[in-house]
Scaffold this active site. Structure first.
Site, PDB file in Angstrom:
ATOM      1  N   ASP A  43      60.661  95.162 -17.707  1.00  0.00           N
ATOM      2  CA  ASP A  43      60.036  96.470 -17.547  1.00  0.00           C
ATOM      3  C   ASP A  43      61.075  97.589 -18.559  1.00  0.00           C
ATOM      4  OD1 ASP A  43      58.620  98.763 -16.894  1.00  0.00           O
ATOM      5  OD2 ASP A  43      59.175  98.698 -14.606  1.00  0.00           O
ATOM      6  N   ASP A  44      60.314  98.194 -19.370  1.00  0.00           N
ATOM      7  CA  ASP A  44      61.124  98.842 -20.525  1.00  0.00           C
ATOM      8  C   ASP A  44      62.111  98.343 -20.925  1.00  0.00           C
ATOM      9  OD1 ASP A  44      59.507 100.694 -19.657  1.00  0.00           O
ATOM     10  OD2 ASP A  44      60.673 102.095 -18.706  1.00  0.00           O
ATOM     11  N   CYS A  81      53.794 101.675 -19.540  1.00  0.00           N
ATOM     12  CA  CYS A  81      53.709 100.640 -18.162  1.00  0.00           C
ATOM     13  C   CYS A  81      52.288 100.262 -17.841  1.00  0.00           C
ATOM     14  CB  CYS A  81      54.416 100.859 -17.012  1.00  0.00           C
ATOM     15  SG  CYS A  81      56.290 101.239 -17.561  1.00  0.00           S
ATOM     16  N   ARG A  85      49.783  97.087 -18.272  1.00  0.00           N
ATOM     17  CA  ARG A  85      49.391  95.819 -17.260  1.00  0.00           C
ATOM     18  C   ARG A  85      47.785  95.915 -17.262  1.00  0.00           C
ATOM     19  NH1 ARG A  85      54.161  97.194 -16.633  1.00  0.00           N
ATOM     20  NH2 ARG A  85      55.751  96.173 -15.495  1.00  0.00           N
ATOM     21  N   LYS A 139      55.801  95.062  -9.705  1.00  0.00           N
ATOM     22  CA  LYS A 139      55.345  96.431  -9.992  1.00  0.00           C
ATOM     23  C   LYS A 139      53.610  96.287 -10.413  1.00  0.00           C
ATOM     24  CE  LYS A 139      56.171  99.071 -13.937  1.00  0.00           C
ATOM     25  NZ  LYS A 139      56.726 100.233 -14.375  1.00  0.00           N
ATOM     26  N   HIS A 141      51.229  99.160  -9.977  1.00  0.00           N
ATOM     27  CA  HIS A 141      50.722 100.271 -11.053  1.00  0.00           C
ATOM     28  C   HIS A 141      49.347 100.508 -11.505  1.00  0.00           C
ATOM     29  CE1 HIS A 141      53.057 103.060 -14.083  1.00  0.00           C
ATOM     30  NE2 HIS A 141      52.496 103.897 -13.052  1.00  0.00           N
ATOM     31  N   ASP A 335      57.101  95.006 -21.323  1.00  0.00           N
ATOM     32  CA  ASP A 335      55.773  95.862 -21.448  1.00  0.00           C
ATOM     33  C   ASP A 335      55.492  96.697 -22.570  1.00  0.00           C
ATOM     34  OD1 ASP A 335      57.437  97.405 -20.373  1.00  0.00           O
ATOM     35  OD2 ASP A 335      56.369  98.108 -18.549  1.00  0.00           O
ATOM     36  N   LYS A 389      59.441 103.943 -26.274  1.00  0.00           N
ATOM     37  CA  LYS A 389      58.347 103.982 -25.483  1.00  0.00           C
ATOM     38  C   LYS A 389      57.564 105.298 -25.613  1.00  0.00           C
ATOM     39  CE  LYS A 389      57.647 103.946 -20.356  1.00  0.00           C
ATOM     40  NZ  LYS A 389      57.901 103.748 -19.234  1.00  0.00           N
TER      41      LYS A 389
END
Length: 542
Positions: A43-44, A81, A85, A139, A141, A335, A389
């Site tokens: 993540d990130d 994010c 997904r 996660k 989301h 992601d 991002k």
């Protein structure tokens, strides 16, 4: 004589039936040759953060996957994010999937429902048609109504966090007192277990899901980790050793990462360093106290990533222990690009965060701190590319991708050809010999957007996308259109055609020279593609 023939016939019958019984008992289970699929999402995490991508951060387990698989240096994800997904789990466009924006949601608006739409089918839903067991942790989301959650979207077992981020030690959350982080185990809301750390707990659950499964059936496991996403929290044994690595600051680290990527052969020798984002202050302009705080931030981030790698090692060991590792396709990716936001210092959640968390130097990294590392370190994480991002520049959407396949042909190799987020679902369907449906539960399903990348792993095929294939993405008014060597970008004003920029991404990988006036024919052709996409996907200004 007649009796002897009868006896011989009976003996032959016994031999044949026993032989058949023996063969039947030694016949492999029906699904044994279908590979398991393990999808791991960081993540990130920035492009330059892994050891196998040249980083100083210790990631030996991920590096081992790279040594047994293929590193893809030209992988396009999405800039944030939730849209990542949505596109990843469905293999379709994020608007088609219902997540046109992470920040604007309207249940009645096509493409902006804020949850997975009925226009799509998920990877676990498709794989279940060919007898796969399906598990998820981490996660989600992708909607918070009961009908939107993981167990309604094809997962047999799941332990998920509804929101896009949360404290790694508890459910305090980051938005407001009445909006804590929400966790669900197999669809039932549960409390966060005391003294547990997010990445460790997600791994515990996934290992248990696999242990409890049927070894005669293949599985699809989705590990959607929340690390190294802010808040930067991890035990001191992971981060303390890294402080010495970052005393020279983020500008020096950025250059070091660029050179390391070149040494690894992941980018060309002549790849330039893009200009820094205007929000980044020069390291030398910071006071010694400010520099000390910055060093701690980056050390915490590195420690989180090392912890993530250790947990991935636990997953791999479980597969080896139960004898399924050699028949498992493993995908590791981030992601989106490195994260720049610091909600503790400013933004809609600052008041709540400052009232409920303590970011004093001595407390940084503790469960009641809420540290982010900001655009300055995000630039180092995205080292060879422009920005980070949220942007559709390369730093926001180019992320590491590693695929380890049981039959990979060129182990440890680097593939520099373009591959995209929406190519993963078709790849999984091909290895599982699963048919993608035209309808599901009475709803018409949109076609897959990408192509299978299996040939890039198991043969000498280097590329799956031709120069006329187009990868197009829009999120929060940021746009990219990539075709061949060309890339059309809009940095946040998608409604304004004059704000689009054109880059030859091969000759100018740092996206520093807008050439739309020199190549009006290409610019207009890509703009036309964008306008058609905008209309087809009902993209709106909000």
């Amino acid at each position: 004589m007649k009796q002897r023939l009868i006896n011989i016939s009976f003996i032959l019958f016994l031999i044949l039936t026993q032989s058949y019984a023996f063969q039947k008992s030694n016949t492999p289970p029906q699904n044994v040759n279908k590979p398991n699929i393990l999808l791991i999402v960081a993540d990130d995490m920035g492009y330059a953060d892994l050891g196998c991508f040249g980083s100083d951060i210790l990631t030996p387990n991920i590096d081992a996957l790279a040594a047994e698989g293929v590193r893809f240096s030209n992988f396009y994800s999405a800039p944030s994010c939730a849209p990542t997904r949505a596109a990843l789990i469905t293999g379709t466009d994020n608007h088609v999937a219902g997540v046109g924006s992470q920040f604007h949601r309207n249940d009645e608006q096509w493409g902006y429902e804020g949850r997975l739409s009925k226009r799509v089918v998920t990877i676990p839903q498709v794989l279940k048609t060919v007898n796969y067991q399906t598990y998820m942790v981490g996660k989600w989301h992708l909607g918070s109504r009961e009908e939107d959650l993981a167990e309604r979207k094809g997962f047999d077992k799941s332990f998920i966090m509804y929101q896009g981020a949360g404290n790694h030690h508890n459910n305090v959350g980051f938005e407001a007192p009445d909006r804590p982080s929400t966790y669900a185990l197999n669809g039932e809301v549960v409390d966060w277990p005391k003294d547990e750390y997010s990445t460790d707990l997600y791994t515990d659950y996934l290992i248990n899901f696999i242990k409890e499964g049927d070894n005669d059936k293949p599985f699809f496991a989705f590990a959607a980790y929340t690390s190294p996403h802010w808040p930067l929290q991890v035990a001191p044994e992971y981060w303390k050793k890294y402080e010495a690595n970052y005393v020279e600051g983020y500008e020096v680290l950025r250059k070091r990462r660029l050179n390391a990527l070149k040494a690894k052969g992941l980018i060309d020798e002549n790849h330039p360093l893009p200009p820094l984002h205007p929000d980044v202050k020069a390291w030398d302009s910071l006071s010694p106290k400010e520099q000390k705080i910055e060093i701690r931030k980056m050390a915490l981030y590195a420690g989180m990533l090392e912890n993530l790698d250790a947990n991935i090692g636990r997953l791999i060991q479980q597969l080896k222990d139960n004898g399924t590792y050699n028949n498992t396709l493993i995908v590791f990716m981030s992601d989106n690009g490195a994260a720049y936001r610091d909600f503790y210092e400013s933004g809609p959640f600052a008041e709540f965060l400052q009232a409920n968390y303590d970011n004093s130097y001595e407390n940084m990294g503790a469960p009641d701190s809420f540290v982010s590392y900001g655009p300055q370190w995000a630039e180092a994480g995205s080292a060879p590319f422009r920005y980070f991002k949220q942007y559709m520049y390369e730093g926001g959407v180019r992320t590491p991708l590693i695929i380890r396949h049981p039959n990979v042909k060129n182990k440890g190799s680097i593939n520099k050809e373009k591959i995209t987020l929406t190519d993963l679902a078709p790849t999984f369907y091909e290895v599982a010999t699963a048919d993608y449906p035209e309808t599901y539960n009475g709803n018409t399903i949109y076609p897959l957007k990408g192509k299978s990348a299996l040939d890039m792993l198991s043969s000498d095929t280097k590329q799956i996308h031709s120069n006329t294939d187009t990868y197009i993405m829009e999120h929060h008014h940021h746009v990219l259109v990539r075709q061949g060597n060309w890339k059309l970008v809009n940095p946040g004003e998608a409604w304004n055609d004059s704000k689009f920029e054109l880059y030859n991404i091969v000759n100018d990988p740092s996206e520093s020279i807008d050439v739309k006036t020199e190549h009006l024919d290409i610019y207009n052709a890509l703009l036309k593609i964008w306008l058609a996409y905008k209309k087809e996907n009902k993209i709106v200004r909000y």
